[in-house]
Design an enzyme around this catalytic site. Structure first.
Site, PDB file in Angstrom:
ATOM      1  NE  ARG A 100      54.052  16.425   4.121  1.00  0.00           N
ATOM      2  CZ  ARG A 100      55.278  15.963   4.419  1.00  0.00           C
ATOM      3  NH1 ARG A 100      56.211  16.764   4.866  1.00  0.00           N
ATOM      4  NH2 ARG A 100      55.542  14.691   4.262  1.00  0.00           N
ATOM      5  CE1 TYR A 101      53.571  22.165   5.001  1.00  0.00           C
ATOM      6  CE2 TYR A 101      55.682  21.623   4.016  1.00  0.00           C
ATOM      7  CZ  TYR A 101      54.853  21.668   5.119  1.00  0.00           C
ATOM      8  OH  TYR A 101      55.308  21.201   6.319  1.00  0.00           O
ATOM      9  NE  ARG A 104      57.391  25.077   2.250  1.00  0.00           N
ATOM     10  CZ  ARG A 104      56.260  25.370   2.874  1.00  0.00           C
ATOM     11  NH1 ARG A 104      55.238  25.909   2.194  1.00  0.00           N
ATOM     12  NH2 ARG A 104      56.106  25.109   4.151  1.00  0.00           N
ATOM     13  CB  CYS A 113      73.927  10.533   2.604  1.00  0.00           C
ATOM     14  SG  CYS A 113      72.134  10.646   2.495  1.00  0.00           S
ATOM     15  CB  CYS A 117      72.399  10.901  10.135  1.00  0.00           C
ATOM     16  SG  CYS A 117      73.228  12.148   9.123  1.00  0.00           S
ATOM     17  CB  CYS A 120      68.531   9.217   8.459  1.00  0.00           C
ATOM     18  SG  CYS A 120      67.754   9.757   6.925  1.00  0.00           S
ATOM     19  NE  ARG A 122      62.741  11.874   2.559  1.00  0.00           N
ATOM     20  CZ  ARG A 122      63.070  13.164   2.517  1.00  0.00           C
ATOM     21  NH1 ARG A 122      64.329  13.553   2.493  1.00  0.00           N
ATOM     22  NH2 ARG A 122      62.119  14.073   2.480  1.00  0.00           N
ATOM     23  CG  ASP A 282      60.967  13.383  11.885  1.00  0.00           C
ATOM     24  OD1 ASP A 282      59.997  13.990  12.349  1.00  0.00           O
ATOM     25  OD2 ASP A 282      61.746  13.871  11.044  1.00  0.00           O
ATOM     26  CG  ASP A 319      57.763  16.726   9.077  1.00  0.00           C
ATOM     27  OD1 ASP A 319      56.601  16.581   8.655  1.00  0.00           O
ATOM     28  OD2 ASP A 319      58.697  17.165   8.397  1.00  0.00           O
ATOM     29  CE  LYS A 326      60.197  20.228   7.519  1.00  0.00           C
ATOM     30  NZ  LYS A 326      59.483  19.817   6.291  1.00  0.00           N
TER      31      LYS A 326
HETATM   32  C1  PLP Z   1      59.977  20.080   5.079  1.00  0.00           C
HETATM   33  C2  PLP Z   1      59.257  20.050   3.818  1.00  0.00           C
HETATM   34  C3  PLP Z   1      59.219  21.176   2.976  1.00  0.00           C
HETATM   35  C4  PLP Z   1      59.921  22.454   3.301  1.00  0.00           C
HETATM   36  O1  PLP Z   1      59.252  23.076   4.356  1.00  0.00           O
HETATM   37  P1  PLP Z   1      59.743  24.489   4.890  1.00  0.00           P
HETATM   38  O2  PLP Z   1      58.933  24.690   6.116  1.00  0.00           O
HETATM   39  O3  PLP Z   1      59.472  25.466   3.805  1.00  0.00           O
HETATM   40  O4  PLP Z   1      61.208  24.360   5.148  1.00  0.00           O
HETATM   41  C5  PLP Z   1      58.508  21.105   1.812  1.00  0.00           C
HETATM   42  N1  PLP Z   1      57.845  19.979   1.462  1.00  0.00           N
HETATM   43  C6  PLP Z   1      57.869  18.884   2.239  1.00  0.00           C
HETATM   44  C7  PLP Z   1      57.132  17.682   1.778  1.00  0.00           C
HETATM   45  C8  PLP Z   1      58.577  18.878   3.441  1.00  0.00           C
HETATM   46  O5  PLP Z   1      58.607  17.771   4.196  1.00  0.00           O
HETATM   47  S1  SF4 Z   2      69.822  12.897   7.719  1.00  0.00           S
HETATM   48 FE1  SF4 Z   2      69.486  11.160   6.297  1.00  0.00          FE
HETATM   49  S2  SF4 Z   2      69.291  12.121   4.281  1.00  0.00           S
HETATM   50 FE2  SF4 Z   2      70.288  13.626   5.632  1.00  0.00          FE
HETATM   51  S3  SF4 Z   2      72.494  13.287   5.354  1.00  0.00           S
HETATM   52 FE3  SF4 Z   2      71.867  12.100   7.133  1.00  0.00          FE
HETATM   53  S4  SF4 Z   2      71.424  10.054   6.286  1.00  0.00           S
HETATM   54 FE4  SF4 Z   2      71.442  11.474   4.549  1.00  0.00          FE
END
Ligand code: PLP
Ligand code: SF4
Length: 362
Positions: A100-101, A104, A113, A117, A120, A122, A282, A319, A326
């Site tokens: 996305r960025y 990174r 996991c 959670c 979560c 995801r 989220d 996010d 974010k």
């Molecule tokens: C959260 C996230 C990151 C990491 O973001 P930071 O602000 O550097 O912690 C990198 N890529 C994606 C797609 C993310 O969702």
């Molecule tokens: S937040 Fe989601 S990905 Fe992270 S440990 Fe919990 S269940 Fe796993």
């Protein structure tokens, strides 16, 4: 449970994954079994012994139980909830990688996991069933994507929880990233030190050993998660020279009061973990019971600023739904017009555009 006296629960010795096991362990009431079985058919459950032991018997509002025990509400999503709230799919150029960025990427080698959670983001993807991790070929393709793009300086290994991988598999991934000259920083996001601290052993530490700057971000949401065993596991990580960050999710009924949030941030710092992000929740499906308003989150952050060391201050972030990334969501201390600034005791001071305060507070 039938033979256990009221208020006493049988000890949990292994991770509980099925609703009948939760009933037997006295963690959910027998009358909820049918409704929760329907939840379990849709979303993965894992209640590890370390966290099960923290849940107060017979307290449906327990802040640890609330995070990890299934709830019938999960199958009644609200209209404004999204299956992929942070838009992973929008930015996935190859399987298991989110870009996305510019500088990174996220690498998701597994979707398993140590604890699932209930909030979560995801949750539609994590879990053991069907959602296998990357094959060797898929992992190689993801690593090739990173290798071919020198602008990528940081790889964030997440999932799922990368510390559930075998040390051999994780070590292979770390070594492969260590060998890429463009990658300068490796970061792992995990809940294992609090959920399954026994996993942090010599083999896992050896797998994490590398020449790049390696950070481990621990996801914890309540001060009680810092048990003696968790604290010892964190010490093993920091003792191995690994820098650690804290990340938490702001959750109604878990940590959304000033005293708990303060105790959580202090707990991180006292084991040498720098709080990094406090995530606004989220909108994943069936998570409405955890939702707070941004105004409430900002109020908590203001109180935190007034009460505790700068070391204990995370960035409160949202996010943006749809994959826009974010953004910090305050609170701001400078007025919108930039002509006053608020101090840690909530007093306002006039300010000129060059940042110099020209009058004493009224
Ligand atoms: C959260 C996230 C990151 C990491 O973001 P930071 O602000 O550097 O912690 C990198 N890529 C994606 C797609 C993310 O969702
Ligand atoms: S937040 Fe989601 S990905 Fe992270 S440990 Fe919990 S269940 Fe796993």
């Amino acid at each position: 449970m039938a033979d256990a006296p009221a208020g006493v629960r049988p000890e949990v010795r292994r991770t509980l994954r099925r609703v009948p096991e939760l009933v037997q362990a006295g963690l959910v009431p027998p009358e909820a079994e049918a409704a929760l079985a329907a939840v379990a058919a849709r979303y993965a459950i894992a209640v590890p012994p370390e966290l099960a032991a923290l849940i107060a018997p017979g307290d449906p509002a327990d802040p640890i139980g609330r995070q990890i025990l299934p709830d019938a509400e999960e199958l009644a999503p609200a209209a404004d909830e999204w299956a992929d709230p942070i838009g992973d799919a929008v930015h996935a150029p190859v399987k298991g990688l989110v870009h996305r960025y510019p500088d990174r990427v996220l690498l998701l080698p597994t979707l398993v996991c140590a604890v699932y959670c209930r909030f979560c983001f995801r949750r539609e993807r994590v879990g053991p069933g069907g959602a296998e991790g990357l094959t060797d070929a898929e992992l190689a393709a993801a690593l090739a994507y990173v290798r071919d793009r020198p602008a990528i300086r940081e790889v964030v290994i997440t999932g799922g929880d990368p510390l559930t991988l075998t040390p051999r598999r994780l070590g292979g991934i770390i070594a492969a990233l260590d060998a890429l000259s463009g990658v300068r920083v490796i970061r792992l996001h995990t809940r294992v030190p609090v959920a399954a601290p026994e996993r942090i052993g010599p083999e896992l530490l050896a797998a994490l050993s590398c020449d790049k700057a390696l950070f481990v971000a621990l996801h914890a949401n309540h001060p009680r998660e810092f048990t003696p065993a968790a604290t010892a596991a964190i010490r093993r990580l920091t003792g191995a020279g690994i820098a650690m960050l804290g990340q938490s999710v702001l959750l109604r009924g878990v940590n959304d009061d000033p005293a708990t949030l303060e105790a959580l941030m202090r707990a991180f710092v006292e084991v040498r973990i720098k709080p990094y992000y406090l995530h606004h929740l989220d909108p994943a499906p069936g998570t409405a019971r955890f939702r707070t308003s941004i105004a409430h989150g900002q109020s908590l952050m203001r109180q935190l600023r007034g009460r505790v060391s700068g070391l204990c201050q995370p960035d409160y972030v949202l996010d943006i739904a749809g994959g826009f990334g974010k953004s910090p969501i305050g609170p701001g201390y400078l007025s919108a017009a930039g002509d006053t600034i608020t101090d840690w005791r909530q007093r306002r001071h006039p300010l000129a555009g060059d940042g110099i305060e020209r009058q004493r507070p009224s």
